[in-house]
Design an enzyme around this catalytic site. Structure first.
Site, PDB file in Angstrom:
ATOM      1  N   SER A 155       0.807  -1.229   0.000  1.00  0.00           N
ATOM      2  CA  SER A 155       0.000   0.000   0.000  1.00  0.00           C
ATOM      3  C   SER A 155       0.837   1.276   0.000  1.00  0.00           C
ATOM      4  O   SER A 155       0.348   2.320  -0.398  1.00  0.00           O
ATOM      5  CB  SER A 155      -0.924   0.013   1.219  1.00  0.00           C
ATOM      6  OG  SER A 155      -0.173  -0.126   2.403  1.00  0.00           O
ATOM      7  N   ASP A 183      -4.051   7.236   8.748  1.00  0.00           N
ATOM      8  CA  ASP A 183      -5.266   6.520   9.176  1.00  0.00           C
ATOM      9  C   ASP A 183      -4.981   5.430  10.203  1.00  0.00           C
ATOM     10  O   ASP A 183      -5.781   4.531  10.392  1.00  0.00           O
ATOM     11  CB  ASP A 183      -5.982   5.909   7.957  1.00  0.00           C
ATOM     12  CG  ASP A 183      -5.131   4.862   7.252  1.00  0.00           C
ATOM     13  OD1 ASP A 183      -3.981   4.638   7.669  1.00  0.00           O
ATOM     14  OD2 ASP A 183      -5.614   4.244   6.286  1.00  0.00           O
ATOM     15  N   HIS A 232      -1.450   3.774   7.594  1.00  0.00           N
ATOM     16  CA  HIS A 232      -0.692   4.386   6.504  1.00  0.00           C
ATOM     17  C   HIS A 232      -0.283   5.809   6.871  1.00  0.00           C
ATOM     18  O   HIS A 232      -0.796   6.371   7.831  1.00  0.00           O
ATOM     19  CB  HIS A 232      -1.533   4.380   5.230  1.00  0.00           C
ATOM     20  CG  HIS A 232      -2.093   3.026   4.906  1.00  0.00           C
ATOM     21  ND1 HIS A 232      -3.356   2.637   5.293  1.00  0.00           N
ATOM     22  CD2 HIS A 232      -1.543   1.970   4.271  1.00  0.00           C
ATOM     23  CE1 HIS A 232      -3.573   1.393   4.900  1.00  0.00           C
ATOM     24  NE2 HIS A 232      -2.486   0.946   4.277  1.00  0.00           N
TER      25      HIS A 232
END
Ligand code: NAG
Ligand code: NAG
Ligand code: NAG
Ligand code: NAG
Ligand code: NAG
Length: 423
Positions: free
Chosen positions: A54, A358, A361
């Site tokens: 990610s 968040d 991340h």
């Protein structure tokens, strides 16, 4: 004879010029609107390829599993794109900043259908993925990403025969920059889901993860790749989610206030990765393999947070509850029950002040600082030589110049925060 040859060259050149103004249809599933280059100077690399998780995923996870991920909703994407942009971030990732600085369009995810543009490379990174098969929830572990790359190469070679306007394959693949940045999700699965200790991770997992990365790097070298940025793992013990799940008191923390066990195996992984990269440099002296010290730049940004304009280092910008503003059951943008109350996990007013976005991340601002450091060859060993024609373009960094300017003019944040509040 000589004039005939000259004429042929002239004719070929004219045809090539005309063709180069026509977008290669086969590579664009739909007329490309959003991914055209706006730059005037030539790009620093003909192409960019990215492998990982990610931290670098520009939309593969969402293309494979539509309508299933939090990052398809605001407040994701609000800082730069002003809308969700299939990234687990409020804005751009390191790979986005790299593309922009090198004068390339933002990378299309390999799995995107409509609007994909692979004329300057492709992104295989997928959120949640790791290097070992069947360990994390994502099916796109590193070897699969490598297979996708091989498939793209086969298609490109076929395409090149019918469409001379695309970048020649030897330049596209041989001159491109390959960024490989992965591994933390394997270990997160190990320590959180399998309950392994740092010592068990070091002895049982790290050598296998390094072997998987080594095998991919060897595979890419075998396919003709010659320029690499191999990135280590960041200080993952400082991530809000891991601090929430794995620390019960100061005895679990290191001098940075992060989970000691996690940062411990991360340093071990990075040390072995660098040994492997050194070995590859000896085996392939004609290749350039830079190593990016993600852990080092992360520690620098934590220690001197205020210098870079951060004032929150461990609390998540978007989340709810607990000392780190993170709750696994109600994550960024979600509504749910926390201690008997129905609450929504909203974003903070100004993500620019936060390192963590968040809980899992990092923010665009954090990624921007990492990208700037790497682009300036800070926390990089064996940097790649850039062509003399390359001038790094920082004109889009950052989204807004200063905090005061941001608060005077932030149409995007205003819009998105009110929409977020209504969710
Ligand atoms: C730098 O990037 C910006 C935004 O993409 C572009 O408008 C500008 O022309 C670029 N500058 C140069 C020198 O290429
Ligand atoms: C991964 O899981 C699939 C399906 O359960 C299985 O067929 C495969 O052998 C597994 N691969 C590895 C490397 O364990
Ligand atoms: C990396 O792979 C190459 C080729 O398979 C092998 O020769 C080398 O020993 C490997 N290095 C490590 C550290 O595993
Ligand atoms: C960060 O800055 C905001 C706004 O200036 C301030 O309200 C907050 O207290 C600061 N937080 C820390 C940890 O310094
Ligand atoms: C919690 O809030 C959401 C959104 O406002 C609403 O749809 C849901 O029914 C509420 N749940 C409870 C248990 O009150």
């Amino acid at each position: 004879m000589a004039s005939f040859l000259l004429l042929s060259i002239f004719l070929f050149a004219s045809v090539a010029t005309i063709l180069s103004h026509t977008p290669p249809r086969e590579l664009i599933a739909f007329p490309a609107v959003s991914h055209r280059r706006h730059t005037s100077s030539p790009p620093c690399f003909p192409s960019l390829f990215s492998f990982g998780d990610s931290k670098a995923d520009t939309g593969n996870d969402q293309a494979a599993f539509p309508f299933e991920s939090r990052s398809e909703h605001l407040p994701y994407g609000r800082t730069y794109f002003g809308r969700p942009s299939d990234r687990y971030c409020d804005g751009r990732l390191v790979i986005d900043f790299q593309a922009q600085a090198y004068g390339l369009p933002l990378l299309s995810p390999y799995l995107r259908g409509v609007g994909a543009d692979f004329r300057h490379g492709a992104n295989f990174a997928a959120s949640g993925s790791g290097t070992l098969p069947n360990l994390t929830t994502s099916p796109f572990y590193l070897e699969r990403q490598m297979h996708q790359f091989k498939k793209l190469k086969i298609r490109y070679l076929q395409l090149q025969r019918s469409d001379p306007s695309v970048i020649p394959a030897n330049l596209y693949f041989g001159g491109g920059l390959y960024v490989v940045s992965t591994g933390e999700n394997d270990y997160r699965a190990g320590i959180v889901n399998l309950g392994l200790t740092a010592e068990q991770i070091k002895s049982q997992m790290v050598p296998r993860v390094i072997e998987a990365i080594n095998s991919t790097l060897n595979g890419l070298l075998g396919e003709g790749a010659r320029k690499f940025l191999v990135v280590g793992i960041a200080a993952d013990g400082c991530i809000s989610r891991l601090l929430t799940l794995l620390s019960s008191g100061p005895e679990d923390l290191d001098e940075l206030g992060c989970v000691e066990a996690v940062n411990n195996y991360v340093r071990y992984h990075n040390a072995l990765l660098q040994e492997t990269v050194n070995e590859l440099r000896r085996e392939y002296p004609e290749a350039e393999i830079a190593y990016g010290d993600y852990y080092g730049i992360n520690v620098e940004l934590l220690r001197n947070a205020h210098v870079y304009g951060f004032n929150e280092t461990k609390r998540a910008c978007c989340g709810v509850g607990g000392p780190f503003n993170f709750n696994s059951n109600v994550q960024c943008g979600e509504t749910g029950n926390v201690e008997g109350e129905n609450v929504t996990a909203r974003a903070c007013e100004d993500p620019y002040l936060f390192i963590n976005w968040d809980g899992i991340h990092l923010t665009e601002h954090f990624y921007e600082e990492v990208a700037k450091a790497f682009l300036h060859n800070r926390f990089i060993s064996h940097p790649i030589t850039l062509p003399p024609s390359c001038s790094l373009n920082f004109s889009t960094f950052p989204s807004y110049f200063t905090s005061s300017m941001r608060s005077l003019s932030r149409p995007i944040s205003h819009m998105s925060s009110s929409r977020t509040n209504n969710r």
